[in-house]
Design a protein around this motif. Structure first.
Motif, PDB file in Angstrom:
ATOM      1  N   UNK A   1       0.836  -1.193   0.000  1.00  0.00           N
ATOM      2  CA  UNK A   1       0.000   0.000   0.000  1.00  0.00           C
ATOM      3  C   UNK A   1       0.874   1.247   0.000  1.00  0.00           C
ATOM      4  N   UNK A   2       0.528   2.191  -0.848  1.00  0.00           N
ATOM      5  CA  UNK A   2       1.186   3.493  -0.877  1.00  0.00           C
ATOM      6  C   UNK A   2       0.159   4.543  -0.465  1.00  0.00           C
ATOM      7  N   UNK A   3       0.467   5.278   0.581  1.00  0.00           N
ATOM      8  CA  UNK A   3      -0.407   6.369   1.024  1.00  0.00           C
ATOM      9  C   UNK A   3       0.117   7.649   0.380  1.00  0.00           C
ATOM     10  N   UNK A   4      -0.664   8.174  -0.551  1.00  0.00           N
ATOM     11  CA  UNK A   4      -0.179   9.277  -1.385  1.00  0.00           C
ATOM     12  C   UNK A   4      -0.825  10.596  -0.978  1.00  0.00           C
ATOM     13  N   UNK A   5       0.006  11.592  -0.696  1.00  0.00           N
ATOM     14  CA  UNK A   5      -0.439  12.876  -0.161  1.00  0.00           C
ATOM     15  C   UNK A   5      -0.245  14.003  -1.188  1.00  0.00           C
ATOM     16  N   UNK A   6      -1.222  14.908  -1.254  1.00  0.00           N
ATOM     17  CA  UNK A   6      -1.025  16.137  -2.031  1.00  0.00           C
ATOM     18  C   UNK A   6      -1.768  17.273  -1.352  1.00  0.00           C
ATOM     19  N   UNK A   7      -1.369  18.512  -1.653  1.00  0.00           N
ATOM     20  CA  UNK A   7      -1.903  19.667  -0.922  1.00  0.00           C
ATOM     21  C   UNK A   7      -3.159  20.241  -1.557  1.00  0.00           C
ATOM     22  N   UNK A   8      -3.513  19.807  -2.758  1.00  0.00           N
ATOM     23  CA  UNK A   8      -4.629  20.401  -3.489  1.00  0.00           C
ATOM     24  C   UNK A   8      -5.973  19.860  -3.022  1.00  0.00           C
ATOM     25  N   UNK A   9      -7.029  20.593  -3.354  1.00  0.00           N
ATOM     26  CA  UNK A   9      -8.367  20.207  -2.936  1.00  0.00           C
ATOM     27  C   UNK A   9      -8.935  19.082  -3.782  1.00  0.00           C
ATOM     28  N   UNK A  10     -10.041  18.475  -3.331  1.00  0.00           N
ATOM     29  CA  UNK A  10     -10.639  17.349  -4.046  1.00  0.00           C
ATOM     30  C   UNK A  10     -11.249  17.730  -5.390  1.00  0.00           C
ATOM     31  N   UNK A  11     -11.454  19.040  -5.620  1.00  0.00           N
ATOM     32  CA  UNK A  11     -12.024  19.472  -6.891  1.00  0.00           C
ATOM     33  C   UNK A  11     -10.986  19.771  -7.948  1.00  0.00           C
ATOM     34  N   UNK A  12      -9.711  19.665  -7.613  1.00  0.00           N
ATOM     35  CA  UNK A  12      -8.626  19.964  -8.553  1.00  0.00           C
ATOM     36  C   UNK A  12      -8.446  18.821  -9.565  1.00  0.00           C
ATOM     37  N   UNK A  13      -8.066  19.139 -10.810  1.00  0.00           N
ATOM     38  CA  UNK A  13      -7.800  18.094 -11.807  1.00  0.00           C
ATOM     39  C   UNK A  13      -6.757  17.079 -11.354  1.00  0.00           C
ATOM     40  N   UNK A  14      -5.772  17.530 -10.592  1.00  0.00           N
ATOM     41  CA  UNK A  14      -4.733  16.613 -10.113  1.00  0.00           C
ATOM     42  C   UNK A  14      -5.331  15.504  -9.258  1.00  0.00           C
ATOM     43  N   UNK A  15      -6.285  15.852  -8.408  1.00  0.00           N
ATOM     44  CA  UNK A  15      -6.849  14.832  -7.519  1.00  0.00           C
ATOM     45  C   UNK A  15      -7.516  13.732  -8.342  1.00  0.00           C
ATOM     46  N   UNK A  16      -8.278  14.130  -9.330  1.00  0.00           N
ATOM     47  CA  UNK A  16      -8.898  13.140 -10.212  1.00  0.00           C
ATOM     48  C   UNK A  16      -7.833  12.312 -10.922  1.00  0.00           C
ATOM     49  N   UNK A  17      -6.757  12.970 -11.344  1.00  0.00           N
ATOM     50  CA  UNK A  17      -5.669  12.259 -12.011  1.00  0.00           C
ATOM     51  C   UNK A  17      -5.004  11.247 -11.099  1.00  0.00           C
ATOM     52  N   UNK A  18      -4.795  11.610  -9.835  1.00  0.00           N
ATOM     53  CA  UNK A  18      -4.175  10.685  -8.884  1.00  0.00           C
ATOM     54  C   UNK A  18      -5.080   9.485  -8.618  1.00  0.00           C
ATOM     55  N   UNK A  19      -6.380   9.729  -8.575  1.00  0.00           N
ATOM     56  CA  UNK A  19      -7.318   8.624  -8.386  1.00  0.00           C
ATOM     57  C   UNK A  19      -7.278   7.671  -9.587  1.00  0.00           C
ATOM     58  N   UNK A  20      -7.144   8.224 -10.780  1.00  0.00           N
ATOM     59  CA  UNK A  20      -7.026   7.388 -11.983  1.00  0.00           C
ATOM     60  C   UNK A  20      -5.738   6.565 -11.950  1.00  0.00           C
ATOM     61  N   UNK A  21      -4.654   7.206 -11.515  1.00  0.00           N
ATOM     62  CA  UNK A  21      -3.376   6.498 -11.372  1.00  0.00           C
ATOM     63  C   UNK A  21      -3.542   5.326 -10.413  1.00  0.00           C
ATOM     64  N   UNK A  22      -4.159   5.586  -9.281  1.00  0.00           N
ATOM     65  CA  UNK A  22      -4.365   4.535  -8.277  1.00  0.00           C
ATOM     66  C   UNK A  22      -5.196   3.385  -8.840  1.00  0.00           C
ATOM     67  N   UNK A  23      -6.255   3.708  -9.550  1.00  0.00           N
ATOM     68  CA  UNK A  23      -7.136   2.681 -10.104  1.00  0.00           C
ATOM     69  C   UNK A  23      -6.395   1.802 -11.103  1.00  0.00           C
ATOM     70  N   UNK A  24      -5.602   2.424 -11.951  1.00  0.00           N
ATOM     71  CA  UNK A  24      -4.883   1.671 -12.982  1.00  0.00           C
ATOM     72  C   UNK A  24      -3.816   0.749 -12.379  1.00  0.00           C
ATOM     73  N   UNK A  25      -3.122   1.259 -11.358  1.00  0.00           N
ATOM     74  CA  UNK A  25      -2.089   0.447 -10.709  1.00  0.00           C
ATOM     75  C   UNK A  25      -2.720  -0.753 -10.015  1.00  0.00           C
TER      76      UNK A  25
END
Length: 329
Positions: free
Chosen positions: A31-55
Motif C-alpha cells: 500500500x502506498x499512502x499518497x499525499x497532495x496539498x490540493x483540494x478534491x475538486x482539482x484536476x490533479x486529484x482526479x488524475x491521482x485517483x485514476x493512477x491509483x485505479x490503474x495500478x
C-alpha cells in the motif's frame, strides 16, 4: 506403516506446505499512502485517483494507492522527510523542494525554464536529469516515480494590475518555502512570503499577503477569486510536479509492481497535464464571469530578463546551461 505409505503422507504434507507458502506469497499486498496539498475538486486529484485505479487493476490488487487530498497526511516538507526514512508514503512535489537535496534540479522550477509540455516530456531523457534522479534515490532516499504532471503556467494573482516587474515592488507574494521559489519571486520584483498552500486564503483575507502566484486551475478550488481581483498573465513558471516515494520502499516492491507504478504514473500524468492545458481558457472565462479581471498585456520580455537573476542568485546557471544544451535550446 509401510515405507510407501509413509512416503505418500510426507509428500502430501509437503504439498500442503508448499501450497500454503504460495498462497501466502500470492496474497502479499503493498500500500502506498499518497499525499497532495490540493483540494478534491482539482484536476490533479482526479488524475491521482485514476493512477491509483490503474495500478491496482494492473497488479490485480497487489499494489494499492490511497490518495489523500488537502495535505491530510501533513505538510509537504514533513512528508518528504518521512519518505526519506522509508515510510510507505508518496508526495506530489516540485523540483524547488527537491533542490533542497540536489541543488541543480531546482532549475526545472525556475522562471521561464520550460515553454511547453513537449519540452517537459523530453526532459525525462536528458542525461543531467537522469543523474539528478539517481542522486536523489541513492543519496537521499527519494525515488522519483515520474515528473509528467504539469499544472500549467503560473501567473500573479493580486488586487492591482501587474504589467511589468516594477509593478510588483513592495507586494508580499506567497511562495512555497524553497530557495528557487523565493529567489524567483524576488527576481521578478516582489517580496516572497513563504506559506503553506492551505494558509493562503485566510492570509489574503487578513491582508498578511498581497497576492499569490498560482496556475488557473488552483483558483476556483481555493475560491481565491473571492479575495483577489486581477489575474496577471506573466506565465513565469511552467509548473512541473514530481511524484516521489521512498527509494527503500520502492526497491522492496516486486519488479512488475515497480514497472506498473512508473508507467501508469507517466500515463495518468500526461493525460492530466493535457486536460489542464485544455481547461485553462474555460477556467479563465469562468473567473471573469465571477468578477476577476485578466491582465494580458504583460511585458513578458521584461519579466523573462528579470527572472534570470534567480538562477544567478542560487548559483545554478551552469546547471541550466547544461540542460539547455541537452535539450537543443
Amino acid at each position: 506403516m509401510t515405507g510407501l505409505k509413509r512416503l505418500k503422507i510426507l509428500a502430501a504434507a509437503l504439498g500442503l506446505a508448499l501450497a500454503g507458502t504460495a498462497l501466502a506469497a500470492a496474497q502479499e499486498t503493498y500500500t502506498l499512502r499518497f499525499n497532495h496539498v490540493l483540494g478534491p475538486g482539482e484536476p490533479y486529484h482526479e488524475g491521482f485517483l485514476n493512477w491509483a485505479k490503474r495500478v491496482e487493476e494492473r497488479t490485480r490488487g497487489g499494489l494499492k494507492i490511497e490518495v489523500f487530498h488537502s495535505a491530510q497526511l501533513g505538510v509537504e516538507e514533513d512528508i518528504i522527510e518521512q519518505i526519506r526514512q522509508g515510510a510507505n508514503i508518496g508526495q506530489n512535489t516540485d523540483s524547488a523542494r527537491l533542490g533542497n537535496y540536489v541543488p541543480g534540479i531546482a532549475v526545472m522550477n525556475g522562471p521561464y525554464f520550460a515553454d511547453s509540455l513537449e519540452e517537459v516530456w523530453k526532459l525525462s531523457e536528458a542525461p543531467t536529469v537522469v543523474k539528478w534522479q539517481e542522486e536523489l534515490a541513492g543519496q537521499h532516499g527519494l525515488k522519483v516515480v515520474c515528473f509528467d504532471w504539469v499544472q500549467g503556467f503560473r501567473h500573479f494573482f493580486t488586487n492591482k494590475p501587474i504589467r511589468k516587474p516594477e509593478d510588483l515592488a513592495g507586494l508580499r507574494i506567497r511562495t512555497p518555502p524553497a530557495p528557487i521559489w523565493q529567489e524567483s519571486i524576488r527576481a521578478l520584483g516582489a517580496a516572497p512570503t513563504a506559506m503553506a498552500f492551505g494558509d493562503m486564503y485566510p492570509a489574503l483575507q487578513q491582508q498578511a499577503i498581497d497576492g499569490v502566484e498560482l496556475v488557473y486551475a488552483n483558483i476556483p478550488g481555493g475560491r481565491f477569486y473571492e479575495v483577489l481581483k486581477y489575474a496577471n498573465e506573466t506565465g513565469h513558471i511552467l509548473l512541473i510536479n514530481f511524484q516521489v516515494v521512498s527509494s527503500q520502499w520502492f526497491d522492496g516492491l516486486p519488479p512488475e509492481y515497480q514497472t506498473a507504478l512508473v508507467e501508469e504514473c507517466k500515463a495518468a500524468g500526461r493525460e492530466t497535464s493535457g486536460k489542464i492545458a485544455t481547461m485553462a481558457e474555460t477556467i479563465k472565462a469562468d473567473l471573469q464571469a465571477k468578477g476577476m479581471e485578466v491582465v494580458s498585456d504583460v511585458d513578458r520580455d521584461a519579466f523573462r530578463k528579470a527572472g534570470a537573476k534567480a538562477y544567478e542568485a542560487l548559483g545554478i546557471t551552469e546547471a541550466k546551461a547544461a540542460l539547455d544544451k541537452e535539450m537543443g535550446r
